[in-house]
Design a protein around this motif. Structure first.
Motif, PDB file in Angstrom:
ATOM      1  N   LEU A   1      -5.674   1.803 -18.993  1.00 10.91           N
ATOM      2  CA  LEU A   1      -7.053   1.602 -19.439  1.00 10.91           C
ATOM      3  C   LEU A   1      -7.166   0.552 -20.537  1.00 10.91           C
ATOM      4  CD1 LEU A   1      -8.390   5.274 -19.447  1.00 10.91           C
ATOM      5  CD2 LEU A   1      -9.029   3.426 -17.890  1.00 10.91           C
ATOM      6  N   MET A   2      -6.062   0.228 -21.205  1.00 12.82           N
ATOM      7  CA  MET A   2      -6.106  -0.810 -22.229  1.00 12.82           C
ATOM      8  C   MET A   2      -6.562  -2.150 -21.657  1.00 12.82           C
ATOM      9  SD  MET A   2      -5.241   0.467 -25.192  1.00 12.82           S
ATOM     10  CE  MET A   2      -4.454   1.964 -25.840  1.00 12.82           C
ATOM     11  N   HIS A   3      -6.386  -2.349 -20.351  1.00  9.34           N
ATOM     12  CA  HIS A   3      -6.753  -3.620 -19.728  1.00  9.34           C
ATOM     13  C   HIS A   3      -8.253  -3.734 -19.476  1.00  9.34           C
ATOM     14  CE1 HIS A   3      -2.498  -4.337 -19.205  1.00  9.34           C
ATOM     15  NE2 HIS A   3      -2.362  -3.303 -18.401  1.00  9.34           N
ATOM     16  N   ALA A   4      -8.989  -2.629 -19.501  1.00 10.31           N
ATOM     17  CA  ALA A   4     -10.424  -2.646 -19.201  1.00 10.31           C
ATOM     18  C   ALA A   4     -11.214  -3.200 -20.388  1.00 10.31           C
ATOM     19  CB  ALA A   4     -10.905  -1.240 -18.855  1.00 10.31           C
ATOM     20  N   ASP A   5     -12.371  -3.772 -20.086  1.00 11.24           N
ATOM     21  CA  ASP A   5     -13.251  -4.294 -21.142  1.00 11.24           C
ATOM     22  C   ASP A   5     -14.115  -3.199 -21.743  1.00 11.24           C
ATOM     23  OD1 ASP A   5     -12.556  -7.132 -20.785  1.00 11.24           O
ATOM     24  OD2 ASP A   5     -13.503  -6.878 -18.823  1.00 11.24           O
ATOM     25  N   LEU A   6     -14.488  -2.216 -20.926  1.00  6.94           N
ATOM     26  CA  LEU A   6     -15.254  -1.070 -21.386  1.00  6.94           C
ATOM     27  C   LEU A   6     -14.644   0.189 -20.796  1.00  6.94           C
ATOM     28  CD1 LEU A   6     -17.563  -3.442 -20.492  1.00  6.94           C
ATOM     29  CD2 LEU A   6     -19.061  -1.766 -21.513  1.00  6.94           C
ATOM     30  N   VAL A   7     -14.556   1.242 -21.586  1.00  9.32           N
ATOM     31  CA  VAL A   7     -14.140   2.548 -21.098  1.00  9.32           C
ATOM     32  C   VAL A   7     -15.184   3.562 -21.548  1.00  9.32           C
ATOM     33  CG1 VAL A   7     -12.374   4.353 -21.138  1.00  9.32           C
ATOM     34  CG2 VAL A   7     -11.692   1.948 -21.097  1.00  9.32           C
ATOM     35  N   LEU A   8     -15.599   4.427 -20.617  1.00 10.63           N
ATOM     36  CA  LEU A   8     -16.651   5.404 -20.886  1.00 10.63           C
ATOM     37  C   LEU A   8     -16.127   6.806 -20.606  1.00 10.63           C
ATOM     38  CD1 LEU A   8     -17.972   2.700 -19.325  1.00 10.63           C
ATOM     39  CD2 LEU A   8     -20.066   3.847 -20.008  1.00 10.63           C
ATOM     40  N   PRO A   9     -15.466   7.437 -21.592  1.00  7.22           N
ATOM     41  CA  PRO A   9     -14.935   8.789 -21.398  1.00  7.22           C
ATOM     42  C   PRO A   9     -15.952   9.862 -21.789  1.00  7.22           C
ATOM     43  CG  PRO A   9     -14.110   7.891 -23.443  1.00  7.22           C
ATOM     44  CD  PRO A   9     -15.049   6.863 -22.873  1.00  7.22           C
ATOM     45  N   SER A  10     -15.734  11.070 -21.286  1.00 11.39           N
ATOM     46  CA  SER A  10     -16.615  12.207 -21.572  1.00 11.39           C
ATOM     47  C   SER A  10     -15.960  13.171 -22.553  1.00 11.39           C
ATOM     48  CB  SER A  10     -16.942  12.960 -20.280  1.00 11.39           C
ATOM     49  OG  SER A  10     -17.626  12.130 -19.371  1.00 11.39           O
ATOM     50  N   LEU A  11     -16.822  13.894 -23.260  1.00 12.58           N
ATOM     51  CA  LEU A  11     -16.373  14.975 -24.141  1.00 12.58           C
ATOM     52  C   LEU A  11     -17.451  16.051 -24.090  1.00 12.58           C
ATOM     53  CD1 LEU A  11     -14.381  16.073 -26.334  1.00 12.58           C
ATOM     54  CD2 LEU A  11     -15.862  14.951 -28.028  1.00 12.58           C
ATOM     55  N   ASP A  12     -17.280  17.030 -23.198  1.00  7.46           N
ATOM     56  CA  ASP A  12     -18.312  18.056 -23.010  1.00  7.46           C
ATOM     57  C   ASP A  12     -18.024  19.329 -23.795  1.00  7.46           C
ATOM     58  OD1 ASP A  12     -19.498  16.347 -21.117  1.00  7.46           O
ATOM     59  OD2 ASP A  12     -18.280  17.186 -19.501  1.00  7.46           O
ATOM     60  N   GLY A  13     -16.754  19.620 -23.997  1.00 10.19           N
ATOM     61  CA  GLY A  13     -16.374  20.845 -24.684  1.00 10.19           C
ATOM     62  C   GLY A  13     -15.964  20.577 -26.117  1.00 10.19           C
ATOM     63  N   PHE A  14     -16.323  21.471 -27.027  1.00  9.99           N
ATOM     64  CA  PHE A  14     -15.963  21.321 -28.443  1.00  9.99           C
ATOM     65  C   PHE A  14     -14.794  22.220 -28.831  1.00  9.99           C
ATOM     66  CE2 PHE A  14     -19.656  24.087 -27.909  1.00  9.99           C
ATOM     67  CZ  PHE A  14     -19.158  25.296 -28.376  1.00  9.99           C
ATOM     68  N   ASP A  15     -14.357  23.103 -27.898  1.00 10.82           N
ATOM     69  CA  ASP A  15     -13.183  23.943 -28.117  1.00 10.82           C
ATOM     70  C   ASP A  15     -12.667  24.398 -26.753  1.00 10.82           C
ATOM     71  OD1 ASP A  15     -14.932  25.949 -27.278  1.00 10.82           O
ATOM     72  OD2 ASP A  15     -15.123  26.855 -29.260  1.00 10.82           O
TER      73      ASP A  15
ATOM     74  N   PHE B   1      -3.406  22.987 -15.208  1.00  8.77           N
ATOM     75  CA  PHE B   1      -2.368  22.336 -16.004  1.00  8.77           C
ATOM     76  C   PHE B   1      -2.927  21.778 -17.311  1.00  8.77           C
ATOM     77  CE2 PHE B   1       0.200  18.619 -17.193  1.00  8.77           C
ATOM     78  CZ  PHE B   1       1.468  19.183 -17.238  1.00  8.77           C
ATOM     79  N   LEU B   2      -4.235  21.563 -17.377  1.00 13.28           N
ATOM     80  CA  LEU B   2      -4.825  20.862 -18.520  1.00 13.28           C
ATOM     81  C   LEU B   2      -5.053  21.791 -19.700  1.00 13.28           C
ATOM     82  CD1 LEU B   2      -7.382  18.675 -16.551  1.00 13.28           C
ATOM     83  CD2 LEU B   2      -5.286  17.883 -17.671  1.00 13.28           C
ATOM     84  N   ASN B   3      -4.723  21.279 -20.869  1.00 12.66           N
ATOM     85  CA  ASN B   3      -4.862  22.015 -22.120  1.00 12.66           C
ATOM     86  C   ASN B   3      -5.849  21.276 -23.013  1.00 12.66           C
ATOM     87  OD1 ASN B   3      -3.852  22.004 -25.156  1.00 12.66           O
ATOM     88  ND2 ASN B   3      -3.300  23.998 -24.307  1.00 12.66           N
ATOM     89  N   TYR B   4      -6.847  21.979 -23.532  1.00 12.44           N
ATOM     90  CA  TYR B   4      -7.917  21.318 -24.293  1.00 12.44           C
ATOM     91  C   TYR B   4      -7.388  20.496 -25.461  1.00 12.44           C
ATOM     92  CZ  TYR B   4     -11.883  20.447 -27.318  1.00 12.44           C
ATOM     93  OH  TYR B   4     -12.816  19.827 -28.109  1.00 12.44           O
ATOM     94  N   ASP B   5      -6.523  21.073 -26.254  1.00 11.32           N
ATOM     95  CA  ASP B   5      -6.033  20.365 -27.436  1.00 11.32           C
ATOM     96  C   ASP B   5      -5.311  19.076 -27.051  1.00 11.32           C
ATOM     97  OD1 ASP B   5      -7.040  22.299 -29.173  1.00 11.32           O
ATOM     98  OD2 ASP B   5      -5.222  23.515 -29.032  1.00 11.32           O
ATOM     99  N   GLU B   6      -4.530  19.152 -25.983  1.00  3.74           N
ATOM    100  CA  GLU B   6      -3.799  17.975 -25.521  1.00  3.74           C
ATOM    101  C   GLU B   6      -4.766  16.912 -25.005  1.00  3.74           C
ATOM    102  OE1 GLU B   6       0.378  17.469 -23.183  1.00  3.74           O
ATOM    103  OE2 GLU B   6      -1.192  18.548 -22.096  1.00  3.74           O
TER     104      GLU B   6
END
Length: 308
Positions: free
Chosen positions: A122-136, A149-154
């Motif tokens: 993703l470093m090669h992209a000009d724009l990156v649009l990630p999401s953040l829906d959960g606060f914990d 497999f996914l862990n929130y903190d990670e």
């Protein structure tokens, strides 16, 4: 004309102008099954990266489309699932940049940013649009329903790490769902998290299309207003419905009143002026460029306006 399997559009984007889309992922192949997803429940839940479609086929189709039309502002890798699951994403971004002078953007749920190889791609992209829906962890599980497999903190630490290493434009988005993450206590938790992330702007969204689950509701206008004020974000609805509001009658003065609080790029600006039935947005933009009190910042063909 041959059927297009990977390239679509251009389609209008309220954040980025006319977007030529690239979809390197099969429909509903994702590592989330978000309760609000407009595609419905994920039926290809996976967290394994692979080359779902040959890179050469995607690029061949882009070349066919690109040679016919340059009437777009950005190339967006978005997919009908999670595009970072495409194992040759970095190569795809670089190949697209070799083929067009337009910026290349990636819309992602951000789940795989803990993976250094994904961050490097993703470093090669000009724009990156990630999401953040959960606060914990609990809200993450309830709203995004991630792969086991996914862990929130990670996942969150991956977003933080990427944001501090990335040199392009980072547009963060939070999807606010009524009763899940739109109350004042939730917003306070988001406030703490946002302090750890380096981002250029924050978009606040809420489900407006039929969601995966029938009980999901958009947050109220009052809740959205509270979120805008507390998180210093921009509501997507502001871009669509003129909720970038101003009681000032003069369009130019109205724009200046807004960019003193929220910088606007040229696409957001035109969307706002369209909502006010302005017939000559280019004249407003020309005035902004000549105004000594306004700063025009340019990056990869994107112009952002803010008061000095």
């Amino acid at each position: 004309m041959n059927e297009m399997n990977y390239v679509f559009g251009p389609v209008p984007s309220r954040r980025m102008g006319r977007s030529l889309g690239i979809s390197p992922i099969p429909q509903k192949a994702c590592n989330y099954s978000c309760v609000y997803c407009q595609l419905g429940r994920t039926n290809k839940m996976t967290n394994r990266r692979q080359e779902y479609f040959p890179l050469e086929d995607i690029l061949e189709e882009f070349d066919q489309h690109h040679s016919k039309e340059e009437h777009y502002d950005v190339v967006t890798i978005v997919g009908e699932g999670e595009p970072t699951l495409y194992s040759r994403l970095g190569e795809l971004i670089l190949a697209l940049k070799d083929r067009t002078s337009k910026p290349v953007a990636v819309i992602t749920n951000g789940a795989l940013l803990y993976d250094e190889s994904v961050r490097n791609d993703l470093m090669h992209a000009d724009l990156v649009l990630p999401s953040l829906d959960g606060f914990d962890r609990a809200s993450f599980q309830t709203i995004d329903r991630p792969h086991g497999f996914l862990n929130y903190d990670e996942v969150f630490e991956g977003l933080v790490a990427f944001s501090h290493g990335y040199q392009g434009l980072l547009y963060l988005e939070i999807m606010l769902v009524e009763g899940m993450n739109d109350d004042e206590n939730s917003l306070k938790k988001f406030q703490s998290l946002l302090k750890k992330i380096r981002y250029d702007r924050l978009y606040l969204n809420t489900p407006v299309r039929p969601p995966a689950e029938d009980h999901i509701r958009a947050c109220s206008p009052e809740a959205m207003h509270r979120a805008v004020e507390m998180l210093h974000g921009i509501s997507i609805d502001m871009l669509a419905a003129g909720s970038f509001s101003s009681d000032i009658q003069d369009d130019y003065e109205a724009v200046c009143s807004i960019i003193g609080r929220h910088p606007m790029n040229q696409f957001e600006l035109k969307s706002f002026l369209d909502s006010r039935q302005n017939q000559d947005p280019d004249r407003i933009i020309a005035r902004l460029r000549d105004d000594p009190h306004v700063e025009e910042a340019e990056y990869k063909g994107y112009y952002t306006y803010r008061l000095k």
